[in-house]
Scaffold this motif. Sequence first.
Motif, PDB file in Angstrom:
ATOM      1  N   TRP A   1       0.848  -1.196   0.000  1.00 14.87           N
ATOM      2  CA  TRP A   1       0.000   0.000   0.000  1.00 14.87           C
ATOM      3  C   TRP A   1       0.884   1.246   0.000  1.00 14.87           C
ATOM      4  O   TRP A   1       1.954   1.261   0.624  1.00 14.87           O
ATOM      5  CB  TRP A   1      -0.855   0.052   1.271  1.00 14.87           C
TER       6      TRP A   1
ATOM      7  N   GLY B   1       1.509  -5.371   6.458  1.00 15.51           N
ATOM      8  CA  GLY B   1       0.252  -4.702   6.791  1.00 15.51           C
ATOM      9  C   GLY B   1      -0.895  -5.704   6.956  1.00 15.51           C
ATOM     10  O   GLY B   1      -0.807  -6.840   6.494  1.00 15.51           O
TER      11      GLY B   1
ATOM     12  N   LEU C   1      -8.632   2.930   3.829  1.00 17.48           N
ATOM     13  CA  LEU C   1      -8.277   2.493   2.472  1.00 17.48           C
ATOM     14  C   LEU C   1      -9.089   3.240   1.425  1.00 17.48           C
ATOM     15  O   LEU C   1     -10.318   3.305   1.528  1.00 17.48           O
ATOM     16  CB  LEU C   1      -8.536   0.995   2.319  1.00 17.48           C
TER      17      LEU C   1
ATOM     18  N   LEU D   1      -6.329  -0.179   7.751  1.00 17.30           N
ATOM     19  CA  LEU D   1      -5.037  -0.823   7.498  1.00 17.30           C
ATOM     20  C   LEU D   1      -4.120  -0.507   8.658  1.00 17.30           C
ATOM     21  O   LEU D   1      -3.954   0.663   9.022  1.00 17.30           O
ATOM     22  CB  LEU D   1      -4.439  -0.280   6.196  1.00 17.30           C
TER      23      LEU D   1
ATOM     24  N   VAL E   1      -5.405  -5.658   7.152  1.00 19.90           N
ATOM     25  CA  VAL E   1      -6.640  -4.867   7.163  1.00 19.90           C
ATOM     26  C   VAL E   1      -7.548  -5.474   8.232  1.00 19.90           C
ATOM     27  O   VAL E   1      -7.900  -6.650   8.160  1.00 19.90           O
ATOM     28  CB  VAL E   1      -7.336  -4.883   5.785  1.00 19.90           C
TER      29      VAL E   1
END
Length: 402
Positions: free
Chosen positions: A62, A113, A72, A122, A115
Amino acid sequence: MPEHDDATDVPWARARALARDAGRPLPRLHRELHDALGHALAEPLTALTDLPPFDSSAMDGWAVAGPGPWRLRAGQALAGTEPEPLADGVAVGIATGAQLPPGRAAVLRREHGRVESATGLLVDRTATLPEPGRDVRKRGQECQVGEPLLPAGTTVTPAVLGLAAAAGYDRLVVHRAPTVELLVLGDELLDSGSPRGGRVRDALSPMLAPWLRGGAEVIGRRRIPDAAEPLHEALRDSAADVVITTGSTAAGPVDFLHATLAELGARLLVDSVAVRPGHPMLLAELPRAADGRVRHLVGLPGNPLAAVAGTVTLAAPLLDALGGRAEAEFQQATAAADLRGHPRNTSLVPVELRSGAAAPLPFGGPAMLRGLALADGFAAVPPGGLRTGDAVRVIALPHSRA
Ligand SMILES: Nc1nc2c(c(=O)[nH]1)N[C@H]1C(S)=C(S)[C@@H](COP(=O)(O)OP(=O)(O)OC[C@H]3O[C@@H](n4cnc5c(N)ncnc54)[C@H](O)[C@@H]3O)O[C@H]1N2
Ligand code: MOO
């Protein structure tokens, strides 16, 4: 004739210099990238763009702005697109090579990362704030527009083509490659099967043709019968910039080369070199071509390893000069064993290079190829020889192109 005396038994380094000085770079031409392979650059390659041309992600993950957790943004920043700026606290999925959103965006790798299902936010699992710049390929870190990348004289290899394309080139300015005709002399030579009836296989055509193609355009390759007339006609009529003959350099009953060169009014620049193997190799300026072009002849001895010695001593420096190619550099090494020398001549010894040490290979006699087939190059052993541990210069075998 003093000119003839100067040309006889020429010291090895001088013979190479004379061959190089005999050739002036051929005219420059513009070539599409795919037609430039093997030519030498006629001008430096300078970057037409910054490389990378924009800040991009070095990893899949990301692009994030400011400290996390991040909300996000819909969509993905894919390679080949120009993303919108990111507000602080916002992230967008990004692919390796994709342009970063403008501003101080950082990259969070996919594996760093997560979510969160509850919040949809995130988070950074490593709990270290991704610093701007990490996993980012910064614009211009490889080169900046206008920066010289390669000097004139560089051979265009596949890697050079890749760099030129990345740096924005569609065409390159290169020197015309010299044209070469290879004439193989010797009625004892066979083109197929095992040696028989006092005859041997032609070992030179299969070896020299691909080497010559590395730095020249081979426009003809044929066998010439051991008789004066066919050789005379072939040398008189060849359209090549450089005619390369094999065999017939010595004083045997059917060695017609010297007499033919004299009949044609060729000028001998080198008429034997103080090198073993390869002593009778020669270089001559032939009468000009019908269109006024200068033509040269390189006479390689028939003994196969002697012919290769002649290739690195006379043919390669001449072809490099004509093709506008930078002079080949020696590799510096240390002798891994005593290297026996000739009392007065340079010896070219096939060697294997291991961690900077040059080890002589067995079967390096003038009529043998077994050592050469394993060799990384020739050690240039000065008269008198070298002892284990002495510094030695190694000359690489020519580049080849299939
Ligand atoms: N009286 C002297 N004889 C020789 C001298 C000398 O100074 N005085 N020099 C020797 C040296 S050194 C060499 S090297 C050779 C050079 O010979 P040529 O260039 O005249 O070549 P040929 O006589 O035609 O052949 C020599 C040798 O090589 C074989 N050969 C030739 N072409 C090929 C090929 N395409 N593939 C494989 N082998 C080849 C040929 O069959 C002979 O065996 O002269 C010494 N003699
Ligand atoms: O010097 Mo010759 O070249 O014996 O092979």
